[in-house]
Scaffold this active site. Structure first.
Site, PDB file in Angstrom:
ATOM      1  CG  LEU A  53     -33.529 -36.504  17.878  1.00  0.00           C
ATOM      2  CD1 LEU A  53     -33.341 -36.740  19.366  1.00  0.00           C
ATOM      3  CD2 LEU A  53     -34.902 -37.047  17.444  1.00  0.00           C
ATOM      4  CG  ASP A  77     -25.879 -33.978  10.483  1.00  0.00           C
ATOM      5  OD1 ASP A  77     -26.538 -34.293   9.477  1.00  0.00           O
ATOM      6  OD2 ASP A  77     -25.485 -32.815  10.720  1.00  0.00           O
ATOM      7  CB  ALA A 101     -35.579 -34.726   3.747  1.00  0.00           C
ATOM      8  CB  THR A 148     -41.658 -34.844  -2.623  1.00  0.00           C
ATOM      9  OG1 THR A 148     -42.728 -33.972  -2.930  1.00  0.00           O
ATOM     10  CG2 THR A 148     -40.377 -34.163  -3.106  1.00  0.00           C
ATOM     11  CG  ASP A 149     -46.442 -34.556  -5.281  1.00  0.00           C
ATOM     12  OD1 ASP A 149     -45.755 -33.891  -4.469  1.00  0.00           O
ATOM     13  OD2 ASP A 149     -47.685 -34.500  -5.314  1.00  0.00           O
ATOM     14  CD  GLU A 150     -43.727 -30.119  -2.627  1.00  0.00           C
ATOM     15  OE1 GLU A 150     -43.067 -29.084  -2.728  1.00  0.00           O
ATOM     16  OE2 GLU A 150     -44.380 -30.432  -1.611  1.00  0.00           O
ATOM     17  CE1 TYR A 173     -38.597 -31.375   0.662  1.00  0.00           C
ATOM     18  CE2 TYR A 173     -40.547 -30.846  -0.648  1.00  0.00           C
ATOM     19  CZ  TYR A 173     -39.823 -31.740   0.133  1.00  0.00           C
ATOM     20  OH  TYR A 173     -40.328 -33.000   0.365  1.00  0.00           O
ATOM     21  CB  SER A 174     -39.273 -29.349  -5.473  1.00  0.00           C
ATOM     22  OG  SER A 174     -39.233 -28.066  -6.021  1.00  0.00           O
ATOM     23  CE  LYS A 177     -37.035 -35.632  -0.838  1.00  0.00           C
ATOM     24  NZ  LYS A 177     -36.547 -36.528   0.248  1.00  0.00           N
ATOM     25  CG  ASN A 203     -47.566 -38.296   3.359  1.00  0.00           C
ATOM     26  OD1 ASN A 203     -47.139 -39.295   3.911  1.00  0.00           O
ATOM     27  ND2 ASN A 203     -47.555 -38.183   2.041  1.00  0.00           N
ATOM     28  CG  LEU A 213     -53.041 -26.108   4.694  1.00  0.00           C
ATOM     29  CD1 LEU A 213     -52.989 -24.587   4.703  1.00  0.00           C
ATOM     30  CD2 LEU A 213     -53.711 -26.577   3.405  1.00  0.00           C
ATOM     31  CE1 TYR A 230     -48.377 -18.646   3.562  1.00  0.00           C
ATOM     32  CE2 TYR A 230     -47.643 -20.552   2.315  1.00  0.00           C
ATOM     33  CZ  TYR A 230     -47.559 -19.749   3.443  1.00  0.00           C
ATOM     34  OH  TYR A 230     -46.672 -20.054   4.426  1.00  0.00           O
ATOM     35  N   GLY A 306     -43.019 -18.208  -5.975  1.00  0.00           N
ATOM     36  CA  GLY A 306     -42.865 -19.405  -6.822  1.00  0.00           C
ATOM     37  C   GLY A 306     -43.821 -20.527  -6.459  1.00  0.00           C
TER      38      GLY A 306
HETATM   39  P1  NAD Z   1     -40.190 -34.241   8.693  1.00  0.00           P
HETATM   40  O1  NAD Z   1     -39.596 -32.889   8.486  1.00  0.00           O
HETATM   41  O2  NAD Z   1     -41.366 -34.407   9.577  1.00  0.00           O
HETATM   42  O3  NAD Z   1     -39.071 -35.246   9.253  1.00  0.00           O
HETATM   43  C1  NAD Z   1     -37.747 -35.242   8.793  1.00  0.00           C
HETATM   44  C2  NAD Z   1     -36.908 -36.001   9.814  1.00  0.00           C
HETATM   45  O4  NAD Z   1     -35.546 -36.011   9.336  1.00  0.00           O
HETATM   46  C3  NAD Z   1     -36.887 -35.351  11.204  1.00  0.00           C
HETATM   47  O5  NAD Z   1     -37.061 -36.330  12.203  1.00  0.00           O
HETATM   48  C4  NAD Z   1     -35.503 -34.730  11.293  1.00  0.00           C
HETATM   49  O6  NAD Z   1     -35.000 -34.687  12.629  1.00  0.00           O
HETATM   50  C5  NAD Z   1     -34.679 -35.683  10.426  1.00  0.00           C
HETATM   51  N1  NAD Z   1     -33.488 -35.038   9.871  1.00  0.00           N
HETATM   52  C6  NAD Z   1     -33.432 -33.822   9.255  1.00  0.00           C
HETATM   53  N2  NAD Z   1     -32.166 -33.540   8.928  1.00  0.00           N
HETATM   54  C7  NAD Z   1     -31.407 -34.592   9.347  1.00  0.00           C
HETATM   55  C8  NAD Z   1     -30.019 -34.890   9.286  1.00  0.00           C
HETATM   56  N3  NAD Z   1     -29.145 -34.025   8.737  1.00  0.00           N
HETATM   57  N4  NAD Z   1     -29.581 -36.053   9.796  1.00  0.00           N
HETATM   58  C9  NAD Z   1     -30.456 -36.935  10.361  1.00  0.00           C
HETATM   59  N5  NAD Z   1     -31.783 -36.697  10.442  1.00  0.00           N
HETATM   60  C10 NAD Z   1     -32.244 -35.545   9.953  1.00  0.00           C
HETATM   61  O7  NAD Z   1     -40.464 -34.791   7.229  1.00  0.00           O
HETATM   62  P2  NAD Z   1     -41.610 -35.741   6.690  1.00  0.00           P
HETATM   63  O8  NAD Z   1     -42.767 -34.933   6.305  1.00  0.00           O
HETATM   64  O9  NAD Z   1     -41.773 -36.869   7.624  1.00  0.00           O
HETATM   65  O10 NAD Z   1     -40.916 -36.245   5.343  1.00  0.00           O
HETATM   66  C11 NAD Z   1     -40.094 -37.406   5.326  1.00  0.00           C
HETATM   67  C12 NAD Z   1     -39.609 -37.646   3.915  1.00  0.00           C
HETATM   68  O11 NAD Z   1     -40.723 -37.819   3.049  1.00  0.00           O
HETATM   69  C13 NAD Z   1     -38.799 -36.496   3.338  1.00  0.00           C
HETATM   70  O12 NAD Z   1     -37.732 -37.034   2.594  1.00  0.00           O
HETATM   71  C14 NAD Z   1     -39.773 -35.752   2.433  1.00  0.00           C
HETATM   72  O13 NAD Z   1     -39.110 -35.126   1.372  1.00  0.00           O
HETATM   73  C15 NAD Z   1     -40.638 -36.899   1.966  1.00  0.00           C
HETATM   74  N6  NAD Z   1     -42.042 -36.538   1.608  1.00  0.00           N
HETATM   75  C16 NAD Z   1     -42.813 -35.839   2.482  1.00  0.00           C
HETATM   76  C17 NAD Z   1     -44.146 -35.553   2.150  1.00  0.00           C
HETATM   77  C18 NAD Z   1     -45.057 -34.801   3.096  1.00  0.00           C
HETATM   78  O14 NAD Z   1     -46.188 -34.473   2.708  1.00  0.00           O
HETATM   79  N7  NAD Z   1     -44.674 -34.561   4.333  1.00  0.00           N
HETATM   80  C19 NAD Z   1     -44.651 -35.946   0.907  1.00  0.00           C
HETATM   81  C20 NAD Z   1     -43.814 -36.663   0.037  1.00  0.00           C
HETATM   82  C21 NAD Z   1     -42.508 -36.955   0.410  1.00  0.00           C
HETATM   83  P1  TYD Z   2     -47.710 -27.223   2.775  1.00  0.00           P
HETATM   84  O1  TYD Z   2     -48.419 -27.980   3.836  1.00  0.00           O
HETATM   85  O2  TYD Z   2     -46.612 -26.294   3.173  1.00  0.00           O
HETATM   86  O3  TYD Z   2     -47.192 -28.306   1.711  1.00  0.00           O
HETATM   87  P2  TYD Z   2     -46.537 -28.086   0.237  1.00  0.00           P
HETATM   88  O4  TYD Z   2     -46.152 -26.690   0.061  1.00  0.00           O
HETATM   89  O5  TYD Z   2     -45.345 -28.985   0.300  1.00  0.00           O
HETATM   90  O6  TYD Z   2     -47.584 -28.543  -0.732  1.00  0.00           O
HETATM   91  O7  TYD Z   2     -48.767 -26.383   1.957  1.00  0.00           O
HETATM   92  C1  TYD Z   2     -49.882 -26.962   1.322  1.00  0.00           C
HETATM   93  C2  TYD Z   2     -50.596 -25.882   0.566  1.00  0.00           C
HETATM   94  O8  TYD Z   2     -51.147 -24.937   1.490  1.00  0.00           O
HETATM   95  C3  TYD Z   2     -49.689 -25.094  -0.346  1.00  0.00           C
HETATM   96  O9  TYD Z   2     -50.400 -24.742  -1.530  1.00  0.00           O
HETATM   97  C4  TYD Z   2     -49.363 -23.831   0.437  1.00  0.00           C
HETATM   98  C5  TYD Z   2     -50.620 -23.608   1.257  1.00  0.00           C
HETATM   99  N1  TYD Z   2     -50.397 -22.962   2.572  1.00  0.00           N
HETATM  100  C6  TYD Z   2     -51.132 -21.836   2.920  1.00  0.00           C
HETATM  101  O10 TYD Z   2     -51.990 -21.348   2.156  1.00  0.00           O
HETATM  102  N2  TYD Z   2     -50.901 -21.262   4.136  1.00  0.00           N
HETATM  103  C7  TYD Z   2     -49.980 -21.758   5.011  1.00  0.00           C
HETATM  104  O11 TYD Z   2     -49.781 -21.179   6.113  1.00  0.00           O
HETATM  105  C8  TYD Z   2     -49.240 -22.928   4.649  1.00  0.00           C
HETATM  106  C9  TYD Z   2     -48.211 -23.515   5.571  1.00  0.00           C
HETATM  107  C10 TYD Z   2     -49.491 -23.502   3.415  1.00  0.00           C
END
Ligand code: NAD
Ligand code: TYD
Length: 365
Positions: A53, A77, A101, A148-150, A173-174, A177, A203, A213, A230, A306
């Site tokens: 949480l 944790d 994560a 992630t694709d990143e 981040y990437s 991962k 997603n 975003l 940005y 970056g």
């Molecule tokens: P999110 O940040 O919404 O959720 C992450 C969750 O992990 C939270 O509930 C947080 O409390 C929990 N968490 C964080 N650190 C923790 C720890 N040390 N111990 C236990 N729980 C912990 O993330 P999300 O967007 O739901 O992403 C979930 C996964 O999917 C991640 O691994 C992310 O890399 C991957 N992913 C996300 C996206 C995206 O667009 N959001 C795309 C591709 C992959």
């Molecule tokens: P984001 O949702 O942070 O996802 P990711 O960086 O993992 O792709 O950002 C999506 C795109 O939007 C990315 O190119 C960065 C851009 N962005 C903005 O232009 N302004 C913002 O305030 C945020 C959060 C993202």
């Protein structure tokens, strides 16, 4: 088959179908949709949701399944090795779906160490517990790592990420991962741990924390705040509705080939500025504003350091092998997402107080 034999056969099958699964990060955005899908669909499974949480984890995301007999929440944790070990001893998991994560690129630029701790060390702790507690019973187990694709880096104007594309992470981040993906594969290679990895594109949908975003901009439009774009806004992302991701995770967990990687994507590329214009139009409609009201809030700000230019996924493998394709079209998914955020004021208010306010001030002011 006699009646008694049939009864015994059914009973044995039920026992065989029973599984206890650990889902990490189940209180977050994607995790909560995965937990809900599994709890509702697999009533013979017990789903244990382990989540610390953090600011991104919110049990309100799962209020509808709280109290179900096949659902258990454990606060803890993944970086705490003893705690993770004790959880494996307590529940004797049959499988792990690992989503926990730190997930936001901008936060990783400010605080990379936190990402190493959670994403790298946390993943290794889970791998170690799985390896030790599953020893000799590997064939019935599965460690599913959500990535992630990143990790593939940044594309030019052409091309798509394949499962075989070399890793070239560009942000902390990437990089964290990518490192965790490597560790998962190394446990498969070195110890024979059964694993599967999926790498998904961006997603969107209900319950996403409003630092990313789409939910950030919905929130800002509601508040008539600036929409900070940005750089020149010409960065490209491939967007997938979160429930389609959860469905893909279910398929891969049950039918994916072990020791394999699957890319998941929406076949849905948008330049940020085009997406933002579409979002503004849909928000004006939903709020009953006159056209272009929201677009006036657009403000071009300093670029993210970056900043990856383009991500795009080739999701042919999961389509061909497992028959998955996205079911929700982007315009429809965006409309559903906007409706959810407008109908869930209370959720938005709760998550935008406290920690988020401090983060927003630091990031944008
Ligand atoms: P999110 O940040 O919404 O959720 C992450 C969750 O992990 C939270 O509930 C947080 O409390 C929990 N968490 C964080 N650190 C923790 C720890 N040390 N111990 C236990 N729980 C912990 O993330 P999300 O967007 O739901 O992403 C979930 C996964 O999917 C991640 O691994 C992310 O890399 C991957 N992913 C996300 C996206 C995206 O667009 N959001 C795309 C591709 C992959
Ligand atoms: P984001 O949702 O942070 O996802 P990711 O960086 O993992 O792709 O950002 C999506 C795109 O939007 C990315 O190119 C960065 C851009 N962005 C903005 O232009 N302004 C913002 O305030 C945020 C959060 C993202």
């Amino acid at each position: 088959m006699c009646n008694n034999c049939l009864y015994l056969f059914t009973l044995l099958n039920r026992i065989k179908m029973k599984k206890t699964l650990l889902v990490t990060g189940g209180a977050g955005f994607i995790g909560s949709h995965v937990v809900r899908l599994f709890v509702n669909k697999y009533t013979e499974y017990t789903i244990v949701n382990l989540d610390n949480l953090t600011y991104a984890g919110n049990l309100e995301n799962l209020i509808d399944i709280q109290g179900r007999s096949n659902y258990i929440f454990e606060k803890g944790d993944i970086v705490d090795k003893n705690f993770v070990n004790s959880l494996f001893a307590k529940y004797k998991f049959d499988g792990v779906i690992h989503l926990a994560a730190e997930s936001h690129v901008d936060r990783s630029i400010t605080n990379p160490l936190e990402f190493v701790k959670t994403n790298v060390l946390g993943t290794i702790n889970l791998l170690e517990s799985a390896r030790n507690s599953w020893a000799d019973k590997f064939s019935e187990k599965l460690f599913y790592h959500i990535s992630t694709d990143e990790v593939y880096g940044s594309l030019g104007a052409e091309g798509l990420f394949l499962e075989t594309t070399s890793y070239d992470p560009q942000s902390p981040y990437s990089a964290s991962k990518a490192s965790s993906d490597h560790f998962v594969r190394s446990y498969g290679n070195t110890y024979g741990l059964p694993f599967v990895i999926s790498n998904c594109s961006n997603n969107y949908g209900p319950n996403q924390f409003p630092e990313k975003l789409i939910p950030l901009f919905i929130h800002n439009i509601k508040q008539s705040n600036d929409l900070p774009v940005y750089g020149d806004g010409k960065f490209t992302r491939d967007w997938l509705y979160v429930i389609d991701h959860a469905i893909a995770i279910d398929l891969i967990f049950h039918k994916g080939r072990k020791q394999e990687t699957y890319n998941i994507g929406g076949f849905n590329e948008w330049q940020n500025i085009d997406l933002i214009n579409e979002l503004c139009d849909q928000m004006d409609k939903a709020l009953g504003n006159s056209p272009k009201t929201s677009k006036e809030l657009i403000s071009f700000v300093k670029d993210r350091p970056g900043h990856d230019k383009r991500y795009a996924i080739d999701a042919s493998k999961i389509h061909t092998e497992l028959g998955w394709s996205p079911s929700v079209k982007f315009e429809e998914g965006l409309e559903k997402t906007i409706s959810w955020y407008l109908e869930n004021d209370h959720w938005l208010e709760n998550v935008t107080s406290g920690e988020y306010q401090k983060y927003y001030e630091k990031q944008y002011r």
